[in-house]
Design a protein around this motif. Structure first.
Motif, PDB file in Angstrom:
ATOM      1  N   GLY A 171       0.819  -1.195   0.000  1.00 43.53           N
ATOM      2  CA  GLY A 171       0.000   0.000   0.000  1.00 43.53           C
ATOM      3  C   GLY A 171       0.859   1.253   0.000  1.00 43.53           C
ATOM      4  O   GLY A 171       2.028   1.232   0.377  1.00 43.53           O
ATOM      5  N   SER A 172       0.262   2.350  -0.428  1.00 46.90           N
ATOM      6  CA  SER A 172       1.001   3.611  -0.475  1.00 46.90           C
ATOM      7  C   SER A 172       0.024   4.762  -0.290  1.00 46.90           C
ATOM      8  O   SER A 172      -1.136   4.689  -0.742  1.00 46.90           O
ATOM      9  CB  SER A 172       1.740   3.760  -1.804  1.00 46.90           C
ATOM     10  OG  SER A 172       0.840   3.703  -2.892  1.00 46.90           O
ATOM     11  N   PRO A 173       0.445   5.849   0.363  1.00 43.77           N
ATOM     12  CA  PRO A 173      -0.433   7.017   0.533  1.00 43.77           C
ATOM     13  C   PRO A 173      -0.595   7.770  -0.778  1.00 43.77           C
ATOM     14  O   PRO A 173       0.331   7.834  -1.587  1.00 43.77           O
ATOM     15  CB  PRO A 173       0.300   7.856   1.587  1.00 43.77           C
ATOM     16  CG  PRO A 173       1.735   7.465   1.441  1.00 43.77           C
ATOM     17  CD  PRO A 173       1.741   6.028   1.028  1.00 43.77           C
ATOM     18  N   GLY A 233      -5.890  17.196  -1.407  1.00 47.56           N
ATOM     19  CA  GLY A 233      -5.596  17.672  -0.056  1.00 47.56           C
ATOM     20  C   GLY A 233      -6.006  16.709   1.026  1.00 47.56           C
ATOM     21  O   GLY A 233      -5.695  16.929   2.195  1.00 47.56           O
ATOM     22  N   VAL A 234      -6.707  15.644   0.659  1.00 42.83           N
ATOM     23  CA  VAL A 234      -7.113  14.612   1.616  1.00 42.83           C
ATOM     24  C   VAL A 234      -6.204  13.402   1.428  1.00 42.83           C
ATOM     25  O   VAL A 234      -5.953  12.969   0.293  1.00 42.83           O
ATOM     26  CB  VAL A 234      -8.589  14.197   1.405  1.00 42.83           C
ATOM     27  CG1 VAL A 234      -8.973  13.093   2.380  1.00 42.83           C
ATOM     28  CG2 VAL A 234      -9.490  15.407   1.573  1.00 42.83           C
ATOM     29  N   VAL A 235      -5.686  12.875   2.521  1.00 41.88           N
ATOM     30  CA  VAL A 235      -4.776  11.744   2.456  1.00 41.88           C
ATOM     31  C   VAL A 235      -5.580  10.454   2.354  1.00 41.88           C
ATOM     32  O   VAL A 235      -6.473  10.189   3.163  1.00 41.88           O
ATOM     33  CB  VAL A 235      -3.859  11.691   3.692  1.00 41.88           C
ATOM     34  CG1 VAL A 235      -2.938  10.481   3.628  1.00 41.88           C
ATOM     35  CG2 VAL A 235      -3.045  12.979   3.793  1.00 41.88           C
ATOM     36  N   GLY A 236      -5.265   9.658   1.338  1.00 40.00           N
ATOM     37  CA  GLY A 236      -5.861   8.344   1.178  1.00 40.00           C
ATOM     38  C   GLY A 236      -4.780   7.282   1.142  1.00 40.00           C
ATOM     39  O   GLY A 236      -3.587   7.583   1.038  1.00 40.00           O
ATOM     40  N   VAL A 237      -5.177   6.028   1.236  1.00 40.15           N
ATOM     41  CA  VAL A 237      -4.235   4.910   1.186  1.00 40.15           C
ATOM     42  C   VAL A 237      -4.651   3.990   0.052  1.00 40.15           C
ATOM     43  O   VAL A 237      -5.810   3.550  -0.009  1.00 40.15           O
ATOM     44  CB  VAL A 237      -4.212   4.120   2.518  1.00 40.15           C
ATOM     45  CG1 VAL A 237      -3.230   2.956   2.421  1.00 40.15           C
ATOM     46  CG2 VAL A 237      -3.833   5.032   3.667  1.00 40.15           C
ATOM     47  N   HIS A 238      -3.723   3.744  -0.857  1.00 29.94           N
ATOM     48  CA  HIS A 238      -3.980   2.858  -1.992  1.00 29.94           C
ATOM     49  C   HIS A 238      -3.646   1.427  -1.578  1.00 29.94           C
ATOM     50  O   HIS A 238      -2.488   1.095  -1.348  1.00 29.94           O
ATOM     51  CB  HIS A 238      -3.121   3.277  -3.184  1.00 29.94           C
ATOM     52  CG  HIS A 238      -3.355   2.454  -4.411  1.00 29.94           C
ATOM     53  ND1 HIS A 238      -2.528   2.495  -5.501  1.00 29.94           N
ATOM     54  CD2 HIS A 238      -4.330   1.565  -4.717  1.00 29.94           C
ATOM     55  CE1 HIS A 238      -2.975   1.676  -6.431  1.00 29.94           C
ATOM     56  NE2 HIS A 238      -4.066   1.088  -5.963  1.00 29.94           N
TER      57      HIS A 238
END
Length: 507
Positions: A284-286, A291-296
């Motif tokens: 996974g990677s951010p 502007g919103v942090v998500g995680v792939h």
């Protein structure tokens, strides 16, 4: 008569030497000095941690160039003096590519990711050095590219040397970065085990901060209680601690950004921990979403092209290994036939891809009437029935033949499963194949198990094998399926060699 008024002698007013502005400036200077000292210590920690890895790679490059020298000598090339150029080029290429991929210092780098970086560095060395060899040696050394390619392959094959050197350094007080846990964490045993193993190398867990000291019943935990949240700054400043693990639920109303700003002078590396163990987190990677942090999160084994890659890898490697081990297979077959009655190959019904049944092939390691012998033995030893029902294994199994005990401990009994791989029923790496009685123990993880083909080896086999509990085994299978990659398979295969050689957890 006139009177004169005398002015009293007033003492001169003393002006303080340090004005408010100077005091502020002095405070800033102290803060700057503290930050520079902190930066220097953090840099030194990184250098000390990276140095063994650099030594390992230097040895690999030196051995590789020595091999190239031997090839040059064999073909009697006149340009031996140019090998010094390739030694320097190998080192510089490995250092630059390795640094860009996080191999130095490699702290917190999972072995599968480290293996990928080592392969890319070896490929970069091979491509650049071969191109250079074809340019500078085109007239007098037509086989010089061959020596460079050979050296590159040797350098890649010496990857386990990095793991061995790290293992030698892991208990040294000068190596690695000290780290603390800020806040309570339910998954503390898993985190401690990861930090002590090769899964998260280069970090030494010092202790834990929490709002309250642990109860007497919890003090058996090996993680030392260091104090409450107000003690974090002083302790980390005095002991040069720059790494912190923060359970998300311990932040309360404070955001992770506010926490990082509050302790930015101390913590250079902050890990926000989500105690869920079922997410595909290895790859996974951010990502930034406006502007919103998500995680792939990548479910690789749900992608058809990735499954096809795994299948091609299985076919190629299983074919090569089967041909290479053919004399050994014939020798084991003869030994099994000559030492006990019954067939040489035994097929046991197991659950495979999609929940379909197949016959898992093994060299027969048990007596012919194994089921009857087991029931008679459990009836005579009822205290062992619980062990059998819990693990489906017995440490002292009466059904095992004399040659079967050796085959099991060395894992040679599973070599016929190469045929299962070629037939598409199994994979070289995957979950341990299970029987119907084990479905209940897998619970909701059984759906995850059915996504892939079971494997000859896997994460469970290299993580303690029979010395682990059944829930841990289920956790290993779930983690593998959700975090699969070709690099993970290759790493597990390399680790399997060590596990088989040392007979870890085998009985």
């Amino acid at each position: 008569m006139s009177t004169t008024t005398q002015t009293p002698n007033l003492a001169p007013i003393k002006i303080p030497d340090t004005t408010i502005g100077e005091a502020v400036s002095s405070g800033r200077r102290r803060e700057a000095l503290q930050r520079r000292a902190s930066d220097r210590e953090y840099f030194l920690q990184g250098v000390r941690t990276a140095m063994p890895m650099f030594v390992s790679d230097f040895l690999s490059v030196s051995v590789s160039v020595l091999l190239a020298f031997c090839v040059v000598q064999f073909f009697n090339f006149p340009d031996i003096h140019r090998l010094g150029f390739f030694l320097v080029q190998f080192l510089l290429t490995v250092l630059m590519v390795g640094a860009s991929l996080g191999l130095y210092p490699g702290v917190g780098l999972h072995p599968a990711c480290e293996l990928r970086g080592s392969v890319f560095a070896s490929i970069a060395v091979g491509v650049s050095s071969t191109a250079a060899a074809m340019v500078i040696g085109r007239d007098s050394s037509p086989y010089l590219p061959l020596s460079v390619i050979s050296a590159t392959l040797v350098m890649f094959s010496l990857f386990p040397l990095r793991i061995f050197i790290r293992w030698l350094c892991q208990d040294a007080s000068w190596w690695g970065h000290p780290a603390v846990i800020v806040g309570p964490i339910v998954a503390l045993p898993q985190l401690q085990r990861a930090l002590r193993s090769s899964e998260f190398p280069g970090v030494r867990l010092v202790g834990q901060f929490a709002e309250q000291a642990p109860a007497d019943s919890d003090k058996a935990q090996p993680c030392e209680y260091l104090g409450n949240f107000s003690d974090v700054s002083d302790f980390c400043k005095q002991n040069h601690v720059f790494w912190a693990f923060i359970p998300r639920q311990s932040l309360g109303e404070m955001s992770l950004e506010c926490f990082s700003r509050k302790y930015d002078l101390h913590f250079r590396q902050i890990f926000a921990i989500d105690e869920s163990t079922t997410l595909p987190n290895l790859w996974g990677s951010p990502v930034d979403l406006g502007g919103v942090v998500g995680v792939h999160l990548r479910e690789r084994l749900l992608i058809p092209s990735q499954r096809a890659t795994k299948r091609v890898f299985d076919l190629l490697l299983a074919s090569l290994v089967s041909i290479a081990l053919l004399p050994l297979l014939l020798a084991i077959a003869i030994a099994v036939k000559c030492t006990s009655k019954g067939p040489v190959i035994f097929g046991h019904r197991r659950i495979g891809l999609g929940g379909e049944y197949f016959k898992s092939l093994k060299f027969r390691t048990m007596v012919e009437n194994a089921d009857q012998v087991l029931e008679t033995y459990l009836a005579a030893h009822p205290e062992l029935r619980e062990e059998w029902e819990r693990d489906h294994k017995l440490k002292n199994d009466p059904r095992i033949t004399c040659i079967g005990s050796f085959l099991r401990k060395s894992s040679l009994d599973e070599l016929p499963q190469l045929l299962n791989v070629l037939r598409g029923e199994m994979s070289l790496v995957g979950p341990r194949p299970i029987v119907d009685a084990e479905i209940e123990k897998y619970g909701d993880a059984f759906d995850t198990y059915r996504r892939v083909r079971p494997g000859i080896t896997g994460l469970w086999q290299i993580s303690g094998r029979n010395n682990t509990t059944y829930p841990e085994r289920v956790g290993f299978d779930r983690f593998y399926v959700r975090n699969w990659s070709p690099w993970y398979d290759l790493y597990i295969l390399i680790r399997t060699i060590k596990t088989v050689a040392m007979r870890e957890g085998a009985y």
